[in-house]
Design a protein around this motif. Structure first.
Motif, PDB file in Angstrom:
ATOM      1  N   THR A  15      -4.023  -2.433   3.841  1.00 49.43           N
ATOM      2  CA  THR A  15      -5.165  -3.307   4.087  1.00 49.43           C
ATOM      3  C   THR A  15      -6.362  -2.604   3.473  1.00 49.43           C
ATOM      4  O   THR A  15      -6.865  -1.633   4.030  1.00 49.43           O
ATOM      5  CB  THR A  15      -5.393  -3.541   5.587  1.00 49.43           C
ATOM      6  N   SER A  16      -6.800  -3.087   2.336  1.00 44.31           N
ATOM      7  CA  SER A  16      -7.822  -2.375   1.577  1.00 44.31           C
ATOM      8  C   SER A  16      -8.933  -3.293   1.107  1.00 44.31           C
ATOM      9  O   SER A  16      -8.690  -4.441   0.738  1.00 44.31           O
ATOM     10  CB  SER A  16      -7.164  -1.709   0.359  1.00 44.31           C
ATOM     11  N   SER A  17     -10.130  -2.746   1.082  1.00 40.03           N
ATOM     12  CA  SER A  17     -11.272  -3.466   0.524  1.00 40.03           C
ATOM     13  C   SER A  17     -11.187  -3.539  -0.999  1.00 40.03           C
ATOM     14  O   SER A  17     -11.873  -4.342  -1.616  1.00 40.03           O
ATOM     15  CB  SER A  17     -12.579  -2.770   0.913  1.00 40.03           C
ATOM     16  N   SER A  18     -10.366  -2.691  -1.581  1.00 37.39           N
ATOM     17  CA  SER A  18     -10.204  -2.681  -3.039  1.00 37.39           C
ATOM     18  C   SER A  18      -9.512  -3.948  -3.515  1.00 37.39           C
ATOM     19  O   SER A  18      -8.847  -4.628  -2.754  1.00 37.39           O
ATOM     20  CB  SER A  18      -9.374  -1.473  -3.469  1.00 37.39           C
ATOM     21  N   ASP A  19      -9.642  -4.212  -4.810  1.00 31.93           N
ATOM     22  CA  ASP A  19      -8.961  -5.376  -5.367  1.00 31.93           C
ATOM     23  C   ASP A  19      -7.501  -5.041  -5.682  1.00 31.93           C
ATOM     24  O   ASP A  19      -7.120  -3.875  -5.758  1.00 31.93           O
ATOM     25  CB  ASP A  19      -9.688  -5.911  -6.607  1.00 31.93           C
ATOM     26  N   MET A  20      -6.711  -6.073  -5.849  1.00 30.78           N
ATOM     27  CA  MET A  20      -5.270  -5.916  -6.045  1.00 30.78           C
ATOM     28  C   MET A  20      -4.942  -5.101  -7.300  1.00 30.78           C
ATOM     29  O   MET A  20      -3.994  -4.319  -7.300  1.00 30.78           O
ATOM     30  CB  MET A  20      -4.586  -7.281  -6.098  1.00 30.78           C
ATOM     31  N   ILE A  23      -5.282  -1.446  -6.403  1.00 30.93           N
ATOM     32  CA  ILE A  23      -4.214  -1.055  -5.468  1.00 30.93           C
ATOM     33  C   ILE A  23      -2.891  -0.911  -6.205  1.00 30.93           C
ATOM     34  O   ILE A  23      -2.184   0.086  -6.044  1.00 30.93           O
ATOM     35  CB  ILE A  23      -4.094  -2.075  -4.324  1.00 30.93           C
ATOM     36  N   THR A  41      -5.871  -7.587   0.808  1.00 34.20           N
ATOM     37  CA  THR A  41      -7.088  -7.045   0.205  1.00 34.20           C
ATOM     38  C   THR A  41      -8.307  -7.808   0.711  1.00 34.20           C
ATOM     39  O   THR A  41      -8.178  -8.857   1.351  1.00 34.20           O
ATOM     40  CB  THR A  41      -7.056  -7.165  -1.333  1.00 34.20           C
ATOM     41  N   ASN A  48     -15.077  -9.032   4.442  1.00 34.47           N
ATOM     42  CA  ASN A  48     -14.415  -7.751   4.232  1.00 34.47           C
ATOM     43  C   ASN A  48     -14.857  -6.751   5.303  1.00 34.47           C
ATOM     44  O   ASN A  48     -15.707  -7.046   6.139  1.00 34.47           O
ATOM     45  CB  ASN A  48     -14.743  -7.234   2.834  1.00 34.47           C
TER      46      ASN A  48
END
Length: 120
Positions: A15-20, A23, A41, A48
Motif C-alpha cells: 500500500t504505497s503513495s507511489s505510482d505503480m 513500485i 497505490t 492518499n
C-alpha cells in the motif's frame, strides 16, 4: 520478514503513495514481486495518505477486517494513515521518526526482522 510471512500463509499487500510504475520498478529490481498478493497505490483511492483510504481499500481487496491486519510503515504519513484506518501499525523508522505522540500508539522495531516474534 517477507519469507516468514509467506511460509506462514500470511498474505502481504503493498500500500504505497507511489505510482505503480515506481513500485513495479522497485519490485522487479529487487526480486520481491512473488511476496505480495496485491498492490494498492495512491492512484487507486480518492484521498492518499495520511487519509485512511488506501488501507481501507486494501482491506476490501484482501477481504479481511481491521482486526486481522497489521500495517508495516516507515513514514509519518503512513503511520497516521494506518491509525486513521483503525489498524494496528508496526513502525520501522526510515528517515523521519514520527512524533512521540504517534510512536506511543504503535509498535516500533528497528528492522522488519525484529517484528517476526509478533507473529509467532
Amino acid at each position: 520478514m517477507l519469507s516468514f510471512l509467506q511460509e506462514k500463509g500470511i498474505k502481504s499487500y503493498i500500500t504505497s503513495s507511489s505510482d505503480m510504475e515506481k513500485i513495479n520498478f522497485n519490485l522487479s529490481h529487487n526480486d520481491l514481486r512473488q511476496y505480495f498478493a496485491g498492490i494498492v497505490t495512491g492512484e487507486d483511492v480518492k484521498n492518499n495518505k495520511p487519509a485512511p483510504d488506501i488501507y481501507l481499500h486494501a482491506l476490501d481487496i484482501a477481504k479481511v477486517n481491521k482486526n486481522e491486519a497489521v500495517i508495516f510503515e516507515d513514514a509519518p504519513n503512513g503511520v497516521e494513515s494506518g491509525l486513521n484506518a483503525g489498524i494496528d501499525v508496526v513502525l520501522v523508522p526510515d528517515q523521519v521518526m514520527p512524533s512521540e505522540e504517534i510512536t506511543k500508539k504503535v509498535t516500533v522495531v528497528k528492522t522488519l526482522a525484529d517484528a517476526i516474534p509478533l507473529f509467532e
